[in-house]
Design a protein around this motif. Structure first.
Motif, mmCIF file in Angstrom:
data_model
loop_
_atom_site.group_PDB
_atom_site.id
_atom_site.type_symbol
_atom_site.label_atom_id
_atom_site.label_comp_id
_atom_site.label_asym_id
_atom_site.label_seq_id
_atom_site.Cartn_x
_atom_site.Cartn_y
_atom_site.Cartn_z
ATOM 1 N N ARG B 157 1.119 4.206 82.676
ATOM 2 C CA ARG B 157 0.092 5.144 82.386
ATOM 3 C C ARG B 157 0.603 6.560 82.020
ATOM 4 N N TRP B 160 2.299 6.936 79.152
ATOM 5 C CA TRP B 160 1.516 7.119 77.996
ATOM 6 C C TRP B 160 0.824 8.435 77.697
ATOM 7 N N LYS B 161 0.442 8.984 78.955
ATOM 8 C CA LYS B 161 -0.256 10.385 78.823
ATOM 9 C C LYS B 161 0.851 11.299 78.575
ATOM 10 N N GLY B 164 1.335 11.776 75.183
ATOM 11 C CA GLY B 164 0.158 12.250 74.198
ATOM 12 C C GLY B 164 -0.712 11.204 73.867
ATOM 13 N N GLY B 165 -0.548 9.876 74.446
ATOM 14 C CA GLY B 165 -0.970 8.890 73.706
ATOM 15 C C GLY B 165 -2.682 9.060 74.057
ATOM 16 N N SER B 166 -3.434 8.400 73.249
ATOM 17 C CA SER B 166 -4.812 8.541 73.123
ATOM 18 C C SER B 166 -5.307 7.007 73.156
ATOM 19 N N ARG B 167 -6.562 6.996 73.025
ATOM 20 C CA ARG B 167 -7.088 5.356 73.214
ATOM 21 C C ARG B 167 -6.671 4.297 72.126
ATOM 22 N N ARG B 345 2.376 3.457 70.642
ATOM 23 C CA ARG B 345 2.153 4.847 70.318
ATOM 24 C C ARG B 345 2.629 5.338 68.892
ATOM 25 N N GLN B 348 -0.073 3.970 66.747
ATOM 26 C CA GLN B 348 -1.243 4.819 66.607
ATOM 27 C C GLN B 348 -1.336 6.180 65.984
ATOM 28 N N LEU B 352 -3.313 7.210 62.798
ATOM 29 C CA LEU B 352 -4.241 8.520 63.048
ATOM 30 C C LEU B 352 -3.811 9.266 61.822
#
Ligand SMILES: Cc1cc2nc3c(=O)[nH]c(=O)nc-3n(C[C@H](O)[C@H](O)[C@H](O)COP(=O)(O)OP(=O)(O)OC[C@H]3O[C@@H](n4cnc5c(N)ncnc54)[C@H](O)[C@@H]3O)c2cc1C
Ligand code: SF4
Ligand code: SF4
Lengths: 480, 356
Positions: B157, B160-161, B164-167, B345, B348, B352
């Motif tokens: 976690r 991931w933060k 800069g990972g998001s949902r 990521r 993702q 995005l």
């Protein structure tokens, strides 16, 4: 560095024609693309081959280790190459860049041979990859090597090993013995000693002489001292010089070299591809007196980068400075060294070491000459200055949005044009007469085909096509 | 605390103006998206790298060239620093990533605990589970199993933060698992394999060895899970017949795992340590060694049962397993989850970007 690399004076008394053992059927001089293609082709026929590479193993591969692609004609999509690139179109492209200064028969021979080269390269273990990001415009004409030229050279050296080619590193050919069109052997400096090595055939693929600054000075004078050499420091042209002394027919303008403007902070040798700077079209370029000297926006950069080497070479101290502002800072490929970045023009000018008043005056004058219009980064937008000499004819936007960025530019030499003449079997000619058993390939003969200018990726095509021809002809001679 | 950040920026900037290695892997493809490299970006790229070494042997700027490019080593170091930073306590992470002795020590401690604490005799030919009762096993292994997973979850976690990972969308995970299952990036980009142990040559050995290890491990894991379900839901306690699901999975998985880890160790031994995370070689050997020991002692258990070594083997095997479970978040085992996170990521970012 260049002094350190200078080869020792050849001890001509060691050359004993006809005497001493043959070291192999074929000696190949050089360790770049052309030499390796020749060695592999010859060794595949069963001939024994010794390959002499001047560089140590970690720097093997000459300028070929810096390349990224080769140009290839194809009637239909071929591997990573898209669409169609006909032989005629290829030849026309060549005519455009060389302004007709090419040997038509040899050029067409190379062009016709290219698709065959592509298949052959794959068989030798060369891998290709889709066009690199930022080079999509080349995806139809140029096939990119996976990992670049060093990976290609690695694949060829492995193939040589597998075929039993004897590879000698740090082996410098100093001279060859040639008598009446017959080459007897090569004088080689290796392990601190000179040896005379004999073979039935000799292939010369030792590149140009662009790393030999003394030689460059003969044409360019003291200015050459400030040139940076983009490729290997080992291409010093010893063999080329001796071939010409022995009466080989020369080809190509001895006073010309291909030079581009590169980052002034690049190393003196071997900086390779990353030292290029693509910011010029969006910049104001000044010499060290703070004066503009040429239209920065004359054409799209790929078509103009080659003239900027010579332009900068003609400026005082062979240096120039490109200045851009924030709005243009992300419009070109990232550069390897960070730009000098300042919040005011005055600071930037000081950091670049330029005279403040003239430089500021030049930029202000430029800014005033800019006109309103639509800016288009990726095409000729016609956004030109008015009433300025020299004008900037495209992408002319005032330098007024901080922060400001500055780069220094120096001439970076890619290759030299002078070489030896060959016939269509890659045999060297002496006074118009073809030698029996002496071949040449690669950069050392490129002047036959690229009399001037440059066509991206063509150096490797010439080297592969003629390297293979030289290797197979040399083997044919030995096996006959 | 990435001490390497300055060096990372320097090297990645050279690559970004070169890009010759773009076709090798998705770390390079991702790299070309950036114009500058902040810490999260560097971490992201590092966890996408498989240390295939294609980009080292192809590089015209490796030492002695003054640019001194060595991307595989650089990214290996950064990856390990990421694990150490995010999996707490960092001190323990650092120890297990770099050293061999903590694994040995822990195994020995467990052997002592099992033989004295659980009162098991070393010389016994008692069948499998009668040596140690199932509830004793559960009592020992359940916390061992859970605690590391907590450290691991918090670590991932944190990572991931930090990047800069998001949902996460389901498609991101599907994408990531797809790449991981085929080890797509170890194909070398054009299916030629990697340069891990054979220097300038490409081979597929590492990919196969890693596949065997990964699938072997997953099968062993499945075997244990199935056995647990049998035990609790169907009241079918061990031992199982050879052609039962737990045993088939266990034997085949064990063989794959043993062969895979042995091959990985040999390949590591052949490979150039200068292109890996230089100071962590011993920790890496300890980790593959441990996996090998776990699966091999597990397999030999089948043969040992009924002999007078049975109990001794069981103690050794269980001690190794206990060591393995405790060290999961601290050993190189974490690479799998960080890698999955990085692949997620990456999927993702691309999703995005294409969504605008
Ligand atoms: C930065 C850069 C990028 C380039 N990119 C491309 C590209 O993408 N595509 C393309 O087609 N062309 C490119 N070129 C041009 C290309 O490098 C040359 O056309 C090509 O490499 C020439 O091949 P060669 O084998 O003749 O010479 P080289 O590859 O230069 O090999 C010459 C060899 O001879 C050896 N040698 C020299 N003297 C001696 C001696 N006396 N004794 C023994 N050995 C000797 C050298 O050590 C070297 O191994 C690029 C050039 C540079 C500098
Ligand atoms: S590793 Fe070397 S060859 Fe590959 S992209 Fe980076 S600088 Fe270029
Ligand atoms: S070592 Fe392999 S996976 Fe890692 S960055 Fe280089 S090419 Fe990609």
């Amino acid at each position: 560095m260049s002094e350190l690399l200078a080869a020792p004076e050849a001890d001509l008394t060691l050359i004993t024609p006809g005497e001493g053992e043959l070291v192999a059927d074929i000696i190949v001089v050089g360790g770049g693309n052309a030499a390796l293609c020749a060695a592999i082709t010859a060794a595949e026929t069963g001939a024994s081959v010794v390959l002499l590479e001047r560089a140590p193993r970690e720097y093997r591969g000459g300028n070929s280790r810096h390349t990224r692609n080769f140009r290839c004609a194809h009637a239909a999509p071929l591997g990573v190459l898209s669409g169609e690139y006909s032989e005629d179109e290829f030849y026309n492209d060549l005519l455009l860049v060389t302004k007709g200064n090419t040997d038509e028969a040899l050029a067409k021979q190379v062009i016709a041979n290219a698709p065959d080269c592509y298949e052959w390269m794959i068989r030798q273990g060369v891998l290709f990859q889709p066009s690199l990001s930022g080079t999509l415009s080349l995806s139809r004409t140029n096939a990119f090597f996976l990992g670049g030229g060093k990976a290609l050279v690695n694949a060829y050296f492995q193939r040589c090993n597998d075929l039993g080619v004897k590879i000698m590193y740090e082996a410098t050919a100093l001279d060859i013995h040639i008598d009446n069109g017959r080459c007897d052997g090569v004088l080689v400096n290796h392990d601190g000693q000179q040896h005379y090595m004999r073979a039935k055939s000799v292939v010369i693929a030792s590149g140009g002489f662009e790393s030999n600054k003394q030689w460059l000075q003969e044409a360019w004078g003291d200015a050459a001292k400030n040139f940076l050499i983009r490729g290997t420091p080992y291409n010093r042209g010893e063999v080329l010089k001796r071939l010409l002394a022995h009466g080989a027919d020369s080809i190509g303008d001895p006073t010309q070299c291909h030079a581009v403007a590169i980052d002034g902070r690049a190393p003196e040798y071997d900086g390779g591809i990353v030292t290029r700077l693509d910011c010029v079209p969006f910049s104001v370029v000044l010499n060290n007196k703070g004066e503009r000297f040429y239209d920065e926006g004359e054409d799209v950069w790929p078509k103009r980068y080659a003239i900027w080497g010579r332009l900068v070479a003609k400026q005082p101290d062979q240096i120039a400075f490109a200045i851009i502002d924030e709005k243009s800072s992300k419009l070109f490929m990232p550069s390897v060294f960070p730009a000098i970045r300042c919040d005011t023009l005055a600071e930037l000018i000081e950091q670049l070491g330029l005279p403040t008043d003239t430089t500021l005056a030049s930029i202000n004058e430029f800014n005033r000459a800019c006109t309103d219009g639509e800016f288009q980064a990726t095409e000729l937008d016609g956004l030109a200055t008015q009433g300025l000499t020299p004008a900037k004819t495209n992408w002319a936007r005032p330098i007024d949005q901080p922060p400001y960025y500055g780069y220094s530019l120096k001439p970076g030499v890619t290759f030299t044009y002078l070489g030896v003449n060959v016939d269509n079997t890659a045999r060297v000619t002496f006074d118009g007469v073809t030698a029996d058993n002496l071949w040449a390939a690669g950069e050392i003969i490129a002047g036959n085909i690229l009399g001037e200018g440059y066509l991206a990726g063509f150096g490797m095509t010439i080297g592969t096509a003629f390297g293979r021809i030289a290797g197979s002809e040399a083997a044919k001679y030995v096996n006959a | 605390m990435l001490t390497h950040n300055h060096e990372a920026v320097r090297q990645l900037t050279v690559c970004n103006s070169c890009r010759y290695c773009e076709g090798y892997c998705n770390a390079f493809k991702a790299l070309t998206r950036y114009r500058s490299f902040d810490k999260p970006t560097v971490s992201h790229l590092a966890n996408l790298c498989h240390n295939c070494r294609g980009c080292y042997y192809a590089c015209q700027y490796t030492e002695p060239h003054e640019f001194a490019i060595n991307i595989p080593a650089l990214l290996a170091d950064i990856r390990a620093q990421n694990w150490e930073q995010h999996i707490k306590p960092s001190g323990i992470s650092k120890l297990f990533q770099a050293k061999l002795w903590p694994y040995l020590l822990m195994t020995v401690v467990f052997m002592v605990l099992f033989s004295f604490g659980a009162g098991v005799s070393w010389v016994s030919s008692e069948p499998f589970y009668s040596s140690i009762s199932h509830s004793a096993l559960v009592a020992i292994f359940l916390p061992l199993f859970l605690l590391p997973w907590i450290a691991l979850l918090f670590g991932i976690r944190g990572y991931w933060k930090s990047v800069g990972g998001s949902r996460v969308a389901v498609s991101d995970i599907r994408n990531a698992l797809g790449s991981a299952a085929t080890m797509k990036n170890l194909s070398g980009g054009q299916g030629q394999g990697c340069n891990y142990e054979a220097a300038e040559r490409y081979t597929h050995l590492r990919r196969w060895a890693h596949h065997a290890t990964m699938y072997g491990f997953l099968m062993c894991f499945a075997s244990t899970s199935v056995a647990t379900i049998y035990h609790y839901i169907f009241s079918l306690p061990a031992p199982y017949a050879l052609f039962s699901l737990p045993k088939l999975l266990g034997v085949v998985g064990g063989i794959l795992l043993s062969c895979g880890t042995a091959a990985l160790a040999v390949l590591k031994w052949k490979a150039d340590t200068k292109l890996g995370s230089a100071n962590r070689t011993n920790g890496e050997y300890a980790f593959v060694g441990l996996l090998f020991a776990v699966s091999t002692t597990g397999l030999l258990l089948y043969w040992a049962s009924g002999t007078s070594f049975a109990a001794a083997w069981l103690i050794i095997h269980l001690s190794l397993i206990a060591t393995f479970f405790i060290s999961i978040p601290y050993s190189k085992m974490v690479h799998s989850l960080f890698r999955l996170a990085a692949l997620c990521r990456e999927a993702q970012i691309q999703r995005l970007a294409s969504a605008g």
